[in-house]
Scaffold this active site. Structure first.
Site, PDB file in Angstrom:
ATOM      1  N   TYR A  64       0.876  -1.148  -0.121  1.00  0.00           N
ATOM      2  CA  TYR A  64      -0.071  -0.026  -0.093  1.00  0.00           C
ATOM      3  C   TYR A  64       0.873   1.453   0.033  1.00  0.00           C
ATOM      4  O   TYR A  64       0.863   2.158   0.961  1.00  0.00           O
ATOM      5  CB  TYR A  64      -0.984  -0.061   0.977  1.00  0.00           C
ATOM      6  CG  TYR A  64      -2.073  -1.187   0.999  1.00  0.00           C
ATOM      7  CD1 TYR A  64      -2.175  -1.785   0.257  1.00  0.00           C
ATOM      8  CD2 TYR A  64      -2.743  -1.111   2.346  1.00  0.00           C
ATOM      9  CE1 TYR A  64      -3.426  -2.768   0.039  1.00  0.00           C
ATOM     10  CE2 TYR A  64      -3.822  -2.169   2.502  1.00  0.00           C
ATOM     11  CZ  TYR A  64      -4.131  -2.915   1.362  1.00  0.00           C
ATOM     12  OH  TYR A  64      -5.138  -4.039   1.390  1.00  0.00           O
ATOM     13  N   HIS A 131      -1.301 -12.067   1.474  1.00  0.00           N
ATOM     14  CA  HIS A 131      -2.246 -11.220   0.891  1.00  0.00           C
ATOM     15  C   HIS A 131      -2.754 -11.920  -0.570  1.00  0.00           C
ATOM     16  O   HIS A 131      -4.063 -11.710  -0.817  1.00  0.00           O
ATOM     17  CB  HIS A 131      -1.374  -9.984   0.349  1.00  0.00           C
ATOM     18  CG  HIS A 131      -2.117  -8.796   0.019  1.00  0.00           C
ATOM     19  ND1 HIS A 131      -1.536  -7.462  -0.176  1.00  0.00           N
ATOM     20  CD2 HIS A 131      -3.594  -8.596  -0.188  1.00  0.00           C
ATOM     21  CE1 HIS A 131      -2.629  -6.519  -0.478  1.00  0.00           C
ATOM     22  NE2 HIS A 131      -3.782  -7.102  -0.323  1.00  0.00           N
TER      23      HIS A 131
END
Length: 345
Positions: A64, A131
């Site tokens: 991110y 993830h």
């Protein structure tokens, strides 16, 4: 008149897990993705406000943008507050220019966690997710190194994201899995599919489901009125099927029906959509993202909204009318409901 502080409802994260807010704070947008990030001063002030509101469940990831670095600055400035926050991060996706590479190998897991902890300036994170899963590493090998990291005190709980029911079961056989992060909202109910048996399996194993994009990447908020609302530099939604020229206009008409139900109930479309997700069971959590304090307050207000069975079904019925897939399934590296190869004997 001062604004009322939203009531924070907590539940156990998975079987015998810690008590955390049912609505967490997704931090992907804090570092871009839906537009360019704001200056550090504004973003750090937002985190201050989130803490003041009682939002103590924060979710980030190593891919991110600069989010972990930003959190590191916040924790350094607020060392006494770390113990009050349940912090989750993720590894497994490497951004390489305009493409991504998925790597859930044991070697990369350890490397990624060490880097995340350094950026965060912390000795551990509360929850580490895989993830996405690559298509070459057996899940057992990934979980084994995560267990090692747990034993070293670097992570406290294990999680997966975008995996299949079979992979979730195999992972759980190695070590208890606290949570699995999947997209879930009135427009995206694939985890309920009887063919995938995903939600059924998670519940059988006592694993919490954390709904990412519970607002359909902003579509369910009612704040998007045209393609022009998605023209900010860096907004990834322009590449998603539900937001393309062919589907967006149709989907805005579907959202208008959601907004009418919300208006009748006296809540915002955002609160209605989040209340719908939470109504699916006490083992369901959600991590809507925002960068605005007033939006966070609105989101948290959803925990005080109750739906009747008729309202839940009405929202579900409208959700079936959505046009377009939630994500391109042909993107290189992406492994939606990912399976992993068997562990060699």
């Amino acid at each position: 008149m001062s604004q009322a502080v939203p009531k924070i409802v907590t539940r156990a994260l998975g079987k015998n897990g810690p008590q955390i807010p049912r609505l967490g704070l997704g931090l992907m947008g804090l570092s871009g993705h839906y537009g360019l990030p704001a200056p550090d001063e504004e973003r750090l002030a937002f985190l201050d406000k989130a803490y003041e509101m009682g939002e103590r469940y924060w979710d980030t990831a190593d891919m991110y943008g600069d989010c972990e670095d930003l959190l590191g600055k916040w924790f350094a400035a607020n060392p006494g507050k770390r113990e009050n926050i349940f912090l989750s991060t993720k590894f497994g996706i490497q951004v390489q220019g305009r493409s991504i590479k998925v790597d859930s190998s044991p070697e990369y897991c350890r490397q990624a966690v060490e880097k995340s902890l350094k950026r965060l300036g912390l000795p551990f994170v509360d929850l580490l997710y895989v993830h996405h899963l690559d298509k070459v590493t057996p899940i057992e090998k990934t979980i084994q190194v995560m267990v090692e990291l747990k034993n070293e005190g670097k992570i406290h709980h294990l999680g997966l994201s975008e995996c299949s029911a079979d992979t979730l079961r195999r992972a759980s056989a190695i070590h208890p899995i606290a949570a699995v992060q999947m997209e879930y909202n009135p427009f995206s109910v694939e985890i309920e599919s009887p063919e995938r048996r995903f939600l059924e399996t998670a519940r059988e194993l006592g694993i919490a489901v954390v709904a990412y994009s519970p607002l359909g990447r902003g579509l369910l908020t009612g704040s998007i009125s045209s393609k022009e609302d998605l023209t900010k530099a860096g907004d990834i939604r322009t590449m998603l099927p539900r937001f393309n020229d062919e589907n967006l206009e149709k989907n805005l008409a579907v959202v208008a029906k959601i907004s009418e139900i919300a208006k009748t109930k006296g809540v915002t479309p955002t609160q209605l959509a989040l209340a719908w997700v939470l109504a699916q069971g006490d083992d369901i959590f959600a991590i809507p993202g925002t960068t605005k304090a007033h939006r966070l307050s609105e989101n948290l207000g959803a925990m005080s909204v109750s739906l009747t069975a008729e309202e839940e079904q009405a929202i579900r019925n409208v959700g079936k009318e959505v046009f377009g897939a939630r994500i391109h399934d042909k993107v290189p590296g992406v492994n939606i409901f990912g399976d992993t190869p068997p562990l060699e004997a």
